[in-house]
Write a protein that holds these residues in place. Structure first.
Motif, short mmCIF file in Angstrom:
data_model
loop_
_atom_site.label_atom_id
_atom_site.label_comp_id
_atom_site.label_asym_id
_atom_site.label_seq_id
_atom_site.Cartn_x
_atom_site.Cartn_y
_atom_site.Cartn_z
N GLY A 74 0.83 -1.20 0.00
CA GLY A 74 0.00 0.00 0.00
C GLY A 74 0.86 1.24 0.00
N CYS A 75 1.75 1.34 -0.98
CA CYS A 75 2.81 2.36 -0.97
C CYS A 75 2.28 3.78 -1.14
N GLY A 76 1.08 3.94 -1.71
CA GLY A 76 0.54 5.28 -1.89
C GLY A 76 1.48 6.18 -2.66
N THR A 77 1.79 7.33 -2.08
CA THR A 77 2.65 8.31 -2.76
C THR A 77 4.13 7.93 -2.73
N GLY A 78 4.48 6.87 -2.00
CA GLY A 78 5.87 6.46 -1.91
C GLY A 78 6.61 7.00 -0.70
N ALA A 79 5.88 7.55 0.28
CA ALA A 79 6.54 8.17 1.44
C ALA A 79 7.33 7.14 2.24
N VAL A 80 6.76 5.97 2.49
CA VAL A 80 7.47 4.95 3.26
C VAL A 80 8.64 4.40 2.45
N THR A 81 8.43 4.17 1.16
CA THR A 81 9.52 3.70 0.31
C THR A 81 10.69 4.66 0.35
N ASP A 108 14.99 6.91 -7.07
CA ASP A 108 16.12 6.04 -6.75
C ASP A 108 16.00 4.73 -7.54
N PRO A 109 17.06 4.29 -8.22
CA PRO A 109 16.97 3.07 -9.05
C PRO A 109 16.73 1.80 -8.24
N ARG A 110 16.90 1.86 -6.93
CA ARG A 110 16.62 0.68 -6.11
C ARG A 110 15.13 0.46 -5.90
N ALA A 111 14.30 1.44 -6.24
CA ALA A 111 12.87 1.37 -5.99
C ALA A 111 12.10 0.99 -7.25
N HIS A 112 11.09 0.16 -7.06
CA HIS A 112 10.21 -0.26 -8.14
C HIS A 112 8.78 -0.27 -7.61
N PHE A 113 7.82 0.00 -8.48
CA PHE A 113 6.42 0.08 -8.06
C PHE A 113 5.54 -0.72 -9.03
N ALA A 114 4.48 -1.32 -8.47
CA ALA A 114 3.59 -2.15 -9.29
C ALA A 114 2.17 -2.05 -8.76
N GLY A 146 -3.18 5.78 -10.01
CA GLY A 146 -2.71 7.15 -9.79
C GLY A 146 -1.57 7.22 -8.79
N TYR A 147 -1.70 6.47 -7.68
CA TYR A 147 -0.64 6.45 -6.69
C TYR A 147 0.63 5.82 -7.25
N VAL A 148 0.49 4.72 -7.97
CA VAL A 148 1.67 4.06 -8.53
C VAL A 148 2.39 4.99 -9.50
N GLN A 149 1.64 5.68 -10.34
CA GLN A 149 2.25 6.62 -11.28
C GLN A 149 2.96 7.75 -10.54
N TYR A 150 2.31 8.27 -9.50
CA TYR A 150 2.90 9.36 -8.72
C TYR A 150 4.19 8.90 -8.06
N ALA A 151 4.16 7.70 -7.44
CA ALA A 151 5.36 7.19 -6.77
C ALA A 151 6.50 7.00 -7.76
N ARG A 152 6.19 6.52 -8.95
CA ARG A 152 7.23 6.32 -9.95
C ARG A 152 7.86 7.65 -10.37
N ARG A 153 7.06 8.70 -10.40
CA ARG A 153 7.59 10.02 -10.79
C ARG A 153 8.43 10.64 -9.69
N THR A 154 8.05 10.44 -8.45
CA THR A 154 8.67 11.20 -7.36
C THR A 154 9.79 10.43 -6.65
#
Length: 243
Positions: free
Chosen positions: A21-28, A59-65, A48-56
């Motif tokens: 449940g990564c949402g905006t990517g704050a925890v990531t 770091d190359p270590r992070a991936h979203f799905a 929408g959240y996945v797209q936002y997290a990918r934009r913001t």
């Protein structure tokens, strides 16, 4: 709050993390900044959240799905740590979500989650809102997170992780100040339409919305400079998969 949560875990550097449940990517982002992971995979059911997290989170270590918390797209015992921030109360089956997090980590791996403390009044911003709303509209009480959400206290979070089979479960309170420069700063987030309180505001006709706004304005504590000082608290629970 995400950074306080990740720091509390004191996880060993390296390893593969899962953010459920990564949402905006704050925890990531907090994991990347503080925990020195090899990789972090965040999942969320919202495009929408996945797209936002990918934009913001660049770091190359992070991936979203795109994925659901109760059907994680991960093989068994492949992660070092699985975390979830402010999500489990919104999942239709929290015990299954917790079980999925446990399934995804290796034996001895860490599973942790945090939720807002609605049960004991730890979210003073939300408590002030629903107290004002319920005084004007008794039906609003049924929408209060303290009524609707079962996992907003220390005991329910402990029971959830123990029930998922984790060992050494600990639950800690995390508190942070929430300071608003003035009433408009306080009120603006309630106009966003997302979440129980903003959705309730959006449902009100203009006159009733104005009445609620003015009741809040008259009841909130304000400093001499007009600022509003409140507190936010979350319950953070963690445990390890049986080795």
């Amino acid at each position: 709050m995400a950074r306080r949560f990740v720091s509390l875990l004191d996880a060993a550097p390296g390893g593969s993390w899962r953010d459920i449940g990564c949402g905006t990517g704050a925890v990531t982002q907090a994991v990347l900044d503080l925990a020195e992971p090899e990789t972090v995979v965040g999942i969320d059911p919202s495009p929408g959240y996945v797209q936002y997290a990918r934009r913001t989170v660049t770091d190359p270590r992070a991936h979203f799905a795109l994925a659901d918390a109760v059907n994680l797209p991960f093989a068994d015992a492949t992660a070092s740590v699985a975390v979830s921030g402010l999500v489990l109360n919104f999942v239709p089956d929290p015990p299954r979500a917790a079980a999925e997090m446990v399934r995804a980590v290796r034996p001895g791996g860490l599973v942790a989650a945090y939720v807002w403390d609605f049960e004991e009044g730890g979210m003073e911003t939300i408590r002030a809102f629903w107290d004002a709303a319920s005084a004007l509209d008794p039906d609003a009480r049924a929408l209060d997170e303290a009524v609707r959400f079962p996992l907003c206290g220390r005991a329910p979070m402990r029971e959830l992780l123990v029930g998922a089979g984790l060992e050494g479960v600990e639950v800690d309170a995390i508190g942070v100040p929430t300071r608003f420069s003035g009433f408009d700063d306080f009120w603006q987030p309630f106009l966003g339409g997302q979440g129980p309180a903003p959705a309730y505001v959006a449902s009100l006709p203009q006159e009733r919305r104005a009445e609620l706004r003015e009741r809040l304005r008259s009841t909130l504590p304000r400093a001499a400079d007009g600022s509003i000082e409140l507190r936010a608290r979350a319950w953070a629970a963690r445990g390890r998969r049986t080795a």
